[in-house]
Scaffold this motif. Structure first.
Motif, short mmCIF file in Angstrom:
data_model
loop_
_atom_site.label_atom_id
_atom_site.label_comp_id
_atom_site.label_asym_id
_atom_site.label_seq_id
_atom_site.Cartn_x
_atom_site.Cartn_y
_atom_site.Cartn_z
N ALA A 120 0.84 -1.20 0.00
CA ALA A 120 0.00 0.00 0.00
C ALA A 120 0.87 1.25 0.00
CB ALA A 120 -0.92 0.00 1.22
N VAL A 121 1.92 1.25 0.81
CA VAL A 121 2.84 2.39 0.89
C VAL A 121 3.54 2.60 -0.45
CG1 VAL A 121 5.02 3.17 1.91
CG2 VAL A 121 3.17 2.32 3.38
N GLN A 122 3.98 1.51 -1.08
CA GLN A 122 4.66 1.62 -2.37
C GLN A 122 3.75 2.23 -3.43
OE1 GLN A 122 5.90 -2.43 -3.06
NE2 GLN A 122 7.88 -2.13 -2.06
N HIS A 123 2.52 1.74 -3.53
CA HIS A 123 1.58 2.29 -4.51
C HIS A 123 1.27 3.76 -4.22
CE1 HIS A 123 0.87 -1.42 -6.61
NE2 HIS A 123 0.38 -2.04 -5.56
N ALA A 124 1.09 4.09 -2.94
CA ALA A 124 0.77 5.47 -2.57
C ALA A 124 1.91 6.41 -2.91
CB ALA A 124 0.44 5.54 -1.08
N ARG A 125 3.14 6.00 -2.62
CA ARG A 125 4.29 6.85 -2.96
C ARG A 125 4.37 7.07 -4.47
NH1 ARG A 125 7.37 7.94 1.43
NH2 ARG A 125 7.68 6.36 3.07
N ALA A 126 4.13 6.01 -5.25
CA ALA A 126 4.18 6.14 -6.71
C ALA A 126 3.11 7.10 -7.19
CB ALA A 126 4.01 4.77 -7.36
N ALA A 127 1.92 7.04 -6.58
CA ALA A 127 0.84 7.96 -6.97
C ALA A 127 1.20 9.40 -6.65
CB ALA A 127 -0.46 7.56 -6.27
N LEU A 128 1.86 9.62 -5.52
CA LEU A 128 2.21 10.98 -5.13
C LEU A 128 3.33 11.56 -5.98
CD1 LEU A 128 1.89 10.52 -1.28
CD2 LEU A 128 0.46 11.97 -2.73
N VAL A 129 4.15 10.71 -6.57
CA VAL A 129 5.14 11.19 -7.55
C VAL A 129 4.42 11.83 -8.72
CG1 VAL A 129 6.87 10.44 -9.23
CG2 VAL A 129 6.97 9.59 -6.88
N GLU A 130 3.27 11.26 -9.09
CA GLU A 130 2.49 11.78 -10.23
C GLU A 130 1.65 12.98 -9.84
OE1 GLU A 130 0.30 8.57 -12.01
OE2 GLU A 130 1.95 7.16 -11.72
N ASP A 131 1.14 13.01 -8.60
CA ASP A 131 0.27 14.11 -8.18
C ASP A 131 0.36 14.29 -6.67
OD1 ASP A 131 -1.63 16.02 -7.78
OD2 ASP A 131 -3.34 14.81 -8.42
N LEU A 132 1.05 15.32 -6.24
CA LEU A 132 1.24 15.57 -4.81
C LEU A 132 -0.04 16.02 -4.12
CD1 LEU A 132 4.66 17.37 -4.15
CD2 LEU A 132 3.81 15.26 -3.12
N LEU A 133 -1.07 16.39 -4.89
CA LEU A 133 -2.32 16.85 -4.29
C LEU A 133 -3.35 15.74 -4.20
CD1 LEU A 133 -2.65 20.36 -5.99
CD2 LEU A 133 -1.61 19.75 -3.80
N GLN A 134 -2.94 14.50 -4.44
CA GLN A 134 -3.85 13.36 -4.39
C GLN A 134 -4.02 12.94 -2.93
OE1 GLN A 134 -6.31 11.03 -4.50
NE2 GLN A 134 -5.93 11.21 -6.71
N GLU A 135 -5.06 13.47 -2.25
CA GLU A 135 -5.20 13.25 -0.82
C GLU A 135 -5.51 11.78 -0.49
OE1 GLU A 135 -7.25 15.14 3.20
OE2 GLU A 135 -7.84 15.88 1.23
N ARG A 136 -6.19 11.08 -1.40
CA ARG A 136 -6.44 9.66 -1.14
C ARG A 136 -5.12 8.90 -1.02
NH1 ARG A 136 -9.74 8.14 -6.14
NH2 ARG A 136 -9.45 6.01 -5.34
N ALA A 137 -4.14 9.27 -1.84
CA ALA A 137 -2.83 8.62 -1.76
C ALA A 137 -2.12 8.99 -0.46
CB ALA A 137 -1.97 9.01 -2.97
#
Length: 291
Positions: A168-185
């Motif tokens: 879960a942490v790995q996927h969330a970090r990858a999502a935040l690389v793409e969009d730092l404003l993605q609060e779900r991540a």
């Protein structure tokens, strides 16, 4: 691109225009694209006088490369005043990505997670990464990137629900690389770090989230994130080590440890005067080390 066991070269597919026609038809796999629409996408307002003849010539070159000897009976066909690539004859990673996403949305978390991972594997490379910077390609890249981000966040949430915190942490970090404003991540990242027993990292992630949301959107983290933050603060404070005592002191000074039974098994909170002294000593040592 492959035809059977053979990888087709750029020369066999023709020049840039032929490649763009192929990409447009692949993006609309199974759906006819009219000649007028293809001409509009290829040339925009600068269409040549012989645009239709040029288009038909490009199609002939593509057919020779894709389906030699098959003429109009191969995957690239004429349909409804335009052209279509037969979806049944073409295996496309983009289509596999879309199908995996559709299936994942309809499954229980324990079944959906593998499908989310399959979808992300199919989207490992940027869409049309070697294409020229034309308007239609840029639009398709943006749309696909948004779909991939949504799949990545969904995979993170699914992994968290299954208590697969590391993933879960790995996927969330990858999502935040793409969009730092993605609060779900951010939510998955903080809760995942908390769930995996890494409260200090979780506190750091929360603080980064708080600063980012405040600076960019003027808002605070969600109630779920704030509750996780409070839990991790208390868990770290209860360790009794140097950082734990500093956090305990900080909580006391902020009035969050007024109850001596704030955590079963924990030592009683510090008095406010002692808390101030502990925090001052900790900051003094930290600043001295930094200097």
């Amino acid at each position: 691109m492959r035809r059977g066991e053979r990888t087709l070269t750029a020369r066999e597919l023709g020049g840039p225009k032929q490649r763009q026609i192929l990409e447009i038809l692949l993006l609309q796999l199974g759906t006819p694209v009219s000649k007028d629409r293809l001409i509009e996408l290829l040339w925009g307002d600068r269409r040549p006088a012989a645009a239709l003849q040029n288009l038909e010539s490009y199609i002939s070159v593509l057919r020779r490369g894709l389906q030699p000897g098959a003429g109009r009976s191969g995957p690239l066909r004429t349909a409804n005043g335009g052209y279509v690539l037969d979806g049944a004859a073409v295996d496309l990673d983009l289509r596999r990505f879309e199908l995996a996403v559709e299936r994942a949305r309809r499954r229980r978390p324990d079944e959906a997670y593998a499908l989310w991972c399959e979808a992300l594997e199919r989207a490992s490379a940027p869409l049309l990464e070697n294409e020229l910077r034309c308007e239609w390609a840029e639009l398709q890249r943006e749309l696909h990137a948004a779909r991939v981000l949504e799949a990545r966040v969904s995979a993170a949430e699914c992994a968290l629900e299954l208590r697969r915190h590391r993933e879960a942490v790995q996927h969330a970090r990858a999502a935040l690389v793409e969009d730092l404003l993605q609060e779900r991540a951010w939510t998955v990242l903080v809760l995942g770090l908390e769930g995996s027993g890494r409260p200090v990292e979780g506190l750091q992630a929360y603080e980064q989230c708080r600063r980012t949301l405040d600076h960019e959107l003027g808002c605070a983290p969600s109630a779920a994130l704030q509750a996780s933050y409070a839990r991790m603060l208390r868990a770290t404070a209860a360790t009794g080590n140097e950082l734990g005592r500093a956090l305990t002191a900080l909580l006391v000074l902020h009035g969050q440890l007024g109850d001596p039974d704030w955590m079963p098994g924990a030592r009683a909170p510090l008095a406010r005067q002692e808390a101030a002294s502990v925090l001052q000593e900790f900051l003094g040592r930290s600043l001295s080390t930094a200097a």
